[in-house]
Every structure is written in structure tokens, then in C-alpha cells.
Scaffold this motif. Structure first.
Motif, PDB file in Angstrom:
ATOM      1  N   MET A 146       0.828  -1.203   0.000  1.00  0.00           N
ATOM      2  CA  MET A 146       0.000   0.000   0.000  1.00  0.00           C
ATOM      3  C   MET A 146       0.865   1.258   0.000  1.00  0.00           C
ATOM      4  O   MET A 146       0.586   2.224  -0.713  1.00  0.00           O
ATOM      5  CB  MET A 146      -0.928   0.012   1.206  1.00  0.00           C
ATOM      6  CG  MET A 146      -1.936   1.169   1.173  1.00  0.00           C
ATOM      7  SD  MET A 146      -2.990   1.220   2.624  1.00  0.00           S
ATOM      8  CE  MET A 146      -1.814   1.820   3.847  1.00  0.00           C
ATOM      9  N   ARG A 147       1.948   1.267   0.780  1.00  0.00           N
ATOM     10  CA  ARG A 147       2.843   2.433   0.813  1.00  0.00           C
ATOM     11  C   ARG A 147       3.530   2.620  -0.546  1.00  0.00           C
ATOM     12  O   ARG A 147       3.752   3.740  -0.999  1.00  0.00           O
ATOM     13  CB  ARG A 147       3.892   2.266   1.917  1.00  0.00           C
ATOM     14  CG  ARG A 147       3.307   2.200   3.310  1.00  0.00           C
ATOM     15  CD  ARG A 147       2.427   3.388   3.603  1.00  0.00           C
ATOM     16  NE  ARG A 147       1.700   3.240   4.864  1.00  0.00           N
ATOM     17  CZ  ARG A 147       0.588   3.890   5.148  1.00  0.00           C
ATOM     18  NH1 ARG A 147       0.049   4.726   4.270  1.00  0.00           N
ATOM     19  NH2 ARG A 147      -0.013   3.714   6.320  1.00  0.00           N
ATOM     20  N   ARG A 148       3.832   1.497  -1.187  1.00  0.00           N
ATOM     21  CA  ARG A 148       4.429   1.561  -2.517  1.00  0.00           C
ATOM     22  C   ARG A 148       3.438   2.169  -3.510  1.00  0.00           C
ATOM     23  O   ARG A 148       3.809   2.990  -4.363  1.00  0.00           O
ATOM     24  CB  ARG A 148       4.830   0.148  -2.936  1.00  0.00           C
ATOM     25  CG  ARG A 148       5.552   0.036  -4.259  1.00  0.00           C
ATOM     26  CD  ARG A 148       5.943  -1.415  -4.477  1.00  0.00           C
ATOM     27  NE  ARG A 148       6.239  -1.724  -5.859  1.00  0.00           N
ATOM     28  CZ  ARG A 148       6.102  -2.919  -6.400  1.00  0.00           C
ATOM     29  NH1 ARG A 148       5.655  -3.928  -5.661  1.00  0.00           N
ATOM     30  NH2 ARG A 148       6.404  -3.129  -7.664  1.00  0.00           N
ATOM     31  N   LEU A 149       2.174   1.752  -3.404  1.00  0.00           N
ATOM     32  CA  LEU A 149       1.130   2.304  -4.261  1.00  0.00           C
ATOM     33  C   LEU A 149       0.993   3.810  -4.037  1.00  0.00           C
ATOM     34  O   LEU A 149       0.907   4.594  -4.994  1.00  0.00           O
ATOM     35  CB  LEU A 149      -0.197   1.591  -3.990  1.00  0.00           C
ATOM     36  CG  LEU A 149      -1.426   2.010  -4.809  1.00  0.00           C
ATOM     37  CD1 LEU A 149      -2.404   0.842  -4.915  1.00  0.00           C
ATOM     38  CD2 LEU A 149      -2.152   3.200  -4.189  1.00  0.00           C
ATOM     39  N   GLU A 150       0.966   4.227  -2.768  1.00  0.00           N
ATOM     40  CA  GLU A 150       0.832   5.652  -2.447  1.00  0.00           C
ATOM     41  C   GLU A 150       1.963   6.464  -3.057  1.00  0.00           C
ATOM     42  O   GLU A 150       1.742   7.544  -3.623  1.00  0.00           O
ATOM     43  CB  GLU A 150       0.833   5.849  -0.926  1.00  0.00           C
ATOM     44  CG  GLU A 150      -0.466   5.473  -0.244  1.00  0.00           C
ATOM     45  CD  GLU A 150      -0.429   5.775   1.233  1.00  0.00           C
ATOM     46  OE1 GLU A 150      -1.416   6.349   1.751  1.00  0.00           O
ATOM     47  OE2 GLU A 150       0.579   5.435   1.900  1.00  0.00           O
ATOM     48  N   ALA A 151       3.179   5.944  -2.942  1.00  0.00           N
ATOM     49  CA  ALA A 151       4.342   6.679  -3.438  1.00  0.00           C
ATOM     50  C   ALA A 151       4.379   6.717  -4.962  1.00  0.00           C
ATOM     51  O   ALA A 151       4.804   7.729  -5.554  1.00  0.00           O
ATOM     52  CB  ALA A 151       5.615   6.030  -2.902  1.00  0.00           C
ATOM     53  N   ARG A 152       3.915   5.657  -5.592  1.00  0.00           N
ATOM     54  CA  ARG A 152       4.042   5.557  -7.049  1.00  0.00           C
ATOM     55  C   ARG A 152       2.851   6.140  -7.792  1.00  0.00           C
ATOM     56  O   ARG A 152       3.015   6.794  -8.832  1.00  0.00           O
ATOM     57  CB  ARG A 152       4.205   4.080  -7.412  1.00  0.00           C
ATOM     58  CG  ARG A 152       4.571   3.798  -8.850  1.00  0.00           C
ATOM     59  CD  ARG A 152       5.262   2.458  -8.892  1.00  0.00           C
ATOM     60  NE  ARG A 152       5.050   1.741 -10.138  1.00  0.00           N
ATOM     61  CZ  ARG A 152       5.392   0.472 -10.315  1.00  0.00           C
ATOM     62  NH1 ARG A 152       5.924  -0.208  -9.319  1.00  0.00           N
ATOM     63  NH2 ARG A 152       5.207  -0.121 -11.474  1.00  0.00           N
ATOM     64  N   PHE A 153       1.639   5.918  -7.253  1.00  0.00           N
ATOM     65  CA  PHE A 153       0.426   6.334  -7.942  1.00  0.00           C
ATOM     66  C   PHE A 153      -0.350   7.420  -7.213  1.00  0.00           C
ATOM     67  O   PHE A 153      -0.961   8.275  -7.841  1.00  0.00           O
ATOM     68  CB  PHE A 153      -0.520   5.142  -8.153  1.00  0.00           C
ATOM     69  CG  PHE A 153       0.069   3.988  -8.901  1.00  0.00           C
ATOM     70  CD1 PHE A 153       1.023   4.181  -9.888  1.00  0.00           C
ATOM     71  CD2 PHE A 153      -0.345   2.687  -8.642  1.00  0.00           C
ATOM     72  CE1 PHE A 153       1.563   3.109 -10.590  1.00  0.00           C
ATOM     73  CE2 PHE A 153       0.177   1.608  -9.336  1.00  0.00           C
ATOM     74  CZ  PHE A 153       1.135   1.817 -10.311  1.00  0.00           C
ATOM     75  N   GLY A 154      -0.395   7.326  -5.875  1.00  0.00           N
ATOM     76  CA  GLY A 154      -1.279   8.192  -5.108  1.00  0.00           C
ATOM     77  C   GLY A 154      -2.703   7.673  -5.136  1.00  0.00           C
ATOM     78  O   GLY A 154      -2.989   6.598  -5.669  1.00  0.00           O
ATOM     79  N   TRP A 155      -3.617   8.434  -4.552  1.00  0.00           N
ATOM     80  CA  TRP A 155      -5.034   8.056  -4.509  1.00  0.00           C
ATOM     81  C   TRP A 155      -5.846   8.999  -5.397  1.00  0.00           C
ATOM     82  O   TRP A 155      -5.445  10.138  -5.591  1.00  0.00           O
ATOM     83  CB  TRP A 155      -5.547   8.122  -3.068  1.00  0.00           C
ATOM     84  CG  TRP A 155      -4.761   7.318  -2.090  1.00  0.00           C
ATOM     85  CD1 TRP A 155      -3.889   7.792  -1.156  1.00  0.00           C
ATOM     86  CD2 TRP A 155      -4.764   5.895  -1.939  1.00  0.00           C
ATOM     87  NE1 TRP A 155      -3.338   6.761  -0.435  1.00  0.00           N
ATOM     88  CE2 TRP A 155      -3.865   5.570  -0.897  1.00  0.00           C
ATOM     89  CE3 TRP A 155      -5.438   4.848  -2.582  1.00  0.00           C
ATOM     90  CZ2 TRP A 155      -3.622   4.277  -0.488  1.00  0.00           C
ATOM     91  CZ3 TRP A 155      -5.201   3.553  -2.169  1.00  0.00           C
ATOM     92  CH2 TRP A 155      -4.300   3.278  -1.139  1.00  0.00           C
ATOM     93  N   PRO A 156      -6.970   8.536  -5.940  1.00  0.00           N
ATOM     94  CA  PRO A 156      -7.537   7.186  -5.865  1.00  0.00           C
ATOM     95  C   PRO A 156      -6.771   6.206  -6.756  1.00  0.00           C
ATOM     96  O   PRO A 156      -5.924   6.613  -7.557  1.00  0.00           O
ATOM     97  CB  PRO A 156      -8.970   7.378  -6.353  1.00  0.00           C
ATOM     98  CG  PRO A 156      -8.880   8.536  -7.287  1.00  0.00           C
ATOM     99  CD  PRO A 156      -7.827   9.457  -6.716  1.00  0.00           C
ATOM    100  N   ALA A 157      -7.099   4.927  -6.600  1.00  0.00           N
ATOM    101  CA  ALA A 157      -6.475   3.881  -7.394  1.00  0.00           C
ATOM    102  C   ALA A 157      -7.517   2.796  -7.665  1.00  0.00           C
ATOM    103  O   ALA A 157      -8.611   2.811  -7.102  1.00  0.00           O
ATOM    104  CB  ALA A 157      -5.274   3.300  -6.654  1.00  0.00           C
TER     105      ALA A 157
END
Length: 365
Positions: free
Chosen positions: A171-182
Motif C-alpha cells: 500500500m505504501r508503494r502504491l501511495e508513493a508511485r500512484f497516489g489516490w484514488p487507485a
């Protein structure tokens, strides 16, 4: 006249959609070219020969084709199809099969492998193409390797659920790479089954668990503020891409309900209101994606066009697209001058052509 077995239903989360697609095909069947033989697959995966006359009943748009518990149909390696009645097994004459099956055990190469071993021609992609088209992760890796523009992704697997701290790390990787929403969606499911839009960390775990109910791995993707564009592709070695269409969902995204349940779930615009250059880019990319996955027969290739940059991005490919009364694949073909009935006939012809060519390959010394 050649006999075309229409396989529908299936052991899949898209069972009902398949039944609706089968009704659509039989409602536009080329009866001057082929004889239709409906064979329904129940939720346990058992094949049933349907009653005589079912293919000739009047069909109501949007209603599923009935699936009755008729005599079992069996496939035998090298020998085709058979019907079992009161412990007696007799051949079922079949010249080719149209697997109107969406999702698992129908669109993923499994049924294609069975039909190959039974020696039967069939509509659509072969084993490899079907498996690649179904697996969004592998298709995207292949397209990226060919330099085609894709939506970035992160893969999460069932084993990650059991590893302490793993989901938090992802989840932290997603936040750093894409941000929200996803978005999170099963890697090998269709019709938006198991897919969710997540707005922040609080919905992450439940969305991942839901996606992994439907598959052993799921994709996490960034939210793209985009227009949803689709393109029908038809053919074997020299495929044709039709003019793209556009999906404008009235829901949060183009989910299962918007596709098949809510009659006002989305506006379907053909041709898409995009520039000539964008339309050409979509068609060129659709054919490149089709060929990269070794597809044949047909596919619907789905795209995003970024509203901010105008960039065309590959999303996914559907090797057995919907054939319901609101499905984009036959509608885009019709807009390109190929009527629904002629489309079904052409798909049958392509299946026979592909099988004839395959028969020229040597397998023994």
C-alpha cells in the motif's frame, strides 16, 4: 450445412453474461450458412445438450438464453463431441464450436485446449492468445516489452495476505508511485468482476481481499482521468480494426452493474468523439496489441485517453467480448458496415480457415 455448437454458460463469475451473449448470437444467427446447436455449461462445469428448437425460439433483447439440464455432452481427444443418454454414448455431429464463454474456464485457454485435443475448429483465439488475453499482468508485460503504451501497475498475490506487513508495504508503494484514488482488479477476470475504486488507505485491504476472491493475483493501477475507448478487431493473420467507440459511464466507473444490469449505466458512443489522429493511434495500437498476444478471430481492445495529455493508453484485451444487445463489439462492427448476422458468419469462417491452416502443421515424424 455445417453445424456450429454454441457453448454458453460456464463455471465462471460471468455465467449469466455468457447466457445473455448466447441469446444475442442466436437472435442474429446466420441460418442460411450454419445450423446452431446450443450446448449449455452449468455452474459445475457440466455440458448439457439443449432441447431441439431452442435455437429457433424468439429472443428478447437482454434476456439470458435458458440453460436446461439436458443430456450430458462429452469431448473426447481426437474424436470430437458425444452425447450421453441412459448410459449410451453417441456422436454429436459438430463442424465447429463457438465458445460464447466469458472469464474463467472459457476465455482463458482451458476450453481452447480441450477443443484442440478433440480436433474441433473453434471461434476466437487459440490457447496461448486466450491465456495471454485473460492474464492482464502478462499481457501488459508483453505490450510494455513491445514498446506499446500501457497503464502502469503493481501486482499483489494471495500469498501476500499471509505475510505479516506485506500488504502495508504494498500500500505504501502504491501511495508513493500512484497516489489516490487507485483501482484494484483481479488479474484474470473480466466484466469488472471483483474490481474496485479505492479512495484511500481505509478501503485498500478490503478491496484487495475482494479482488483475490476471484483470482490468485490482482493488479493495482493508478486512477487515470481519462475517456474510455474501445476498438473491435476481427481477423486472423491480417486483422481489421474498426472505428473506435466510447464508453461514458454514469456510475463511478464502468463496473459490472453498469455493463449488464443498469440500462442507463453508460452511454455508448460510436464513433468515439476523438480526433482523427487519436482514432488512428487507437486502431494501430489495437492491431499491434492483438498481434503481440498471438490473437485470432476477434478481440475487443480497451483503451484510456488521458483527458489532460491526450495520450492513448492500452488497458486490456477481451478475446471473447460480450455479444449482448448493448455490447460494444458487435455494435462497432455494425457501425463499420458488418452487420451482426454477417459478423457471426465471418467468425465461423475465420475459425474454419484457422483450423485448415493448423492441419498443415506436422506433429509426427
Amino acid at each position: 450445412m455445417k453445424r456450429m455448437v454454441i457453448l454458453y454458460g460456464g463455471k465462471s463469475g460471468e455465467h449469466e453474461v455468457s447466457c445473455i451473449s448466447a441469446a444475442g448470437i442466436l437472435g442474429h444467427f446466420p441460418r442460411d450458412r450454419y445450423e446452431a446447436v446450443p450446448v449449455g455449461i452449468d455452474g459445475e462445469g457440466v455440458w448439457h445438450l439443449q432441447p431441439p428448437g431452442l435455437a429457433d425460439r424468439p429472443f428478447v433483447e437482454g434476456r439470458p438464453l435458458p440453460l436446461e439440464n439436458g443430456p450430458r455432452v462429452l469431448a473426447a481427444p481426437g474424436a470430437g463431441l458425444f452425447v450421453e443418454v441412459d448410459s449410451r454414448i453417441t456422436p454429436l455431429r459438430c463442424d465447429l464450436v463457438f465458445p460464447v464463454l466469458h472469464g474463467t474456464f472459457g476465455e482463458d485457454g482451458t476450453i481452447q485446449g480441450l477443443l484442440e485435443t478433440a480436433g474441433l475448429p473453434y471461434v476466437g483465439a487459440g490457447v496461448l492468445g486466450s491465456a495471454l488475453g485473460m492474464d492482464k499482468e502478462k499481457a501488459k508485460e508483453l505490450w510494455r516489452g513491445d514498446g506499446l503504451p500501457i497503464v502502469d501497475f503493481i501486482t499483489v498475490r494471495r500469498a501476500d495476505l499471509e505475510t505479516p506487513g506485506k500488504l502495508e508495504s504494498i500500500m505504501r508503494r502504491l501511495e508513493a508511485r500512484f497516489g489516490w484514488p487507485a483501482f484494484v482488479k483481479p488479474a484474470c477476470a473480466g466484466s469488472s468482476v471483483g474490481a474496485s475504486r479505492i479512495s484511500g488507505p481505509e478501503g485498500f485491504v478490503s478491496a484487495v481481499r475482494e479482488a483475490l476472491r476471484w483470482d490468485r493475483k490482482a493488479l493495482l493501477e493508478p486512477f487515470v482521468h481519462a475517456r474510455e475507448i474501445e476498438c473491435s478487431v476481427l481477423g486472423n493473420e491480417n486483422p481489421r480494426a474498426f472505428m473506435p467507440g466510447e464508453i461514458i459511464p454514469s456510475h463511478e466507473f464502468y463496473d459490472y452493474e453498469a455493463k449488464y444490469i443498469d440500462p442507463d449505466g453508460a452511454a455508448l458512443i460510436i464513433p468515439a468523439g476523438i480526433t482523427a489522429a487519436q482514432a488512428e493511434k487507437v486502431r494501430e495500437t489495437a492491431i499491434a496489441a492483438y498481434k503481440a498476444c498471438e490473437l485470432s478471430g476477434m478481440a475487443r481492445v480497451d483503451f484510456f485517453i488521458d483527458k489532460r495529455t491526450g495520450e492513448v493508453l492500452l488497458n486490456e484485451v477481451n478475446t471473447i467480448p460480450g455479444f449482448t444487445h448493448i455490447s460494444m463489439y458487435p455494435r462497432m462492427c455494425e457501425a463499420g458496415g458488418l452487420a451482426y448476422t454477417e459478423l457471426v458468419a465471418r467468425l465461423g469462417d475465420l475459425a474454419l480457415e484457422r483450423h485448415k491452416e493448423a492441419m498443415t502443421i506436422r506433429y509426427t515424424r
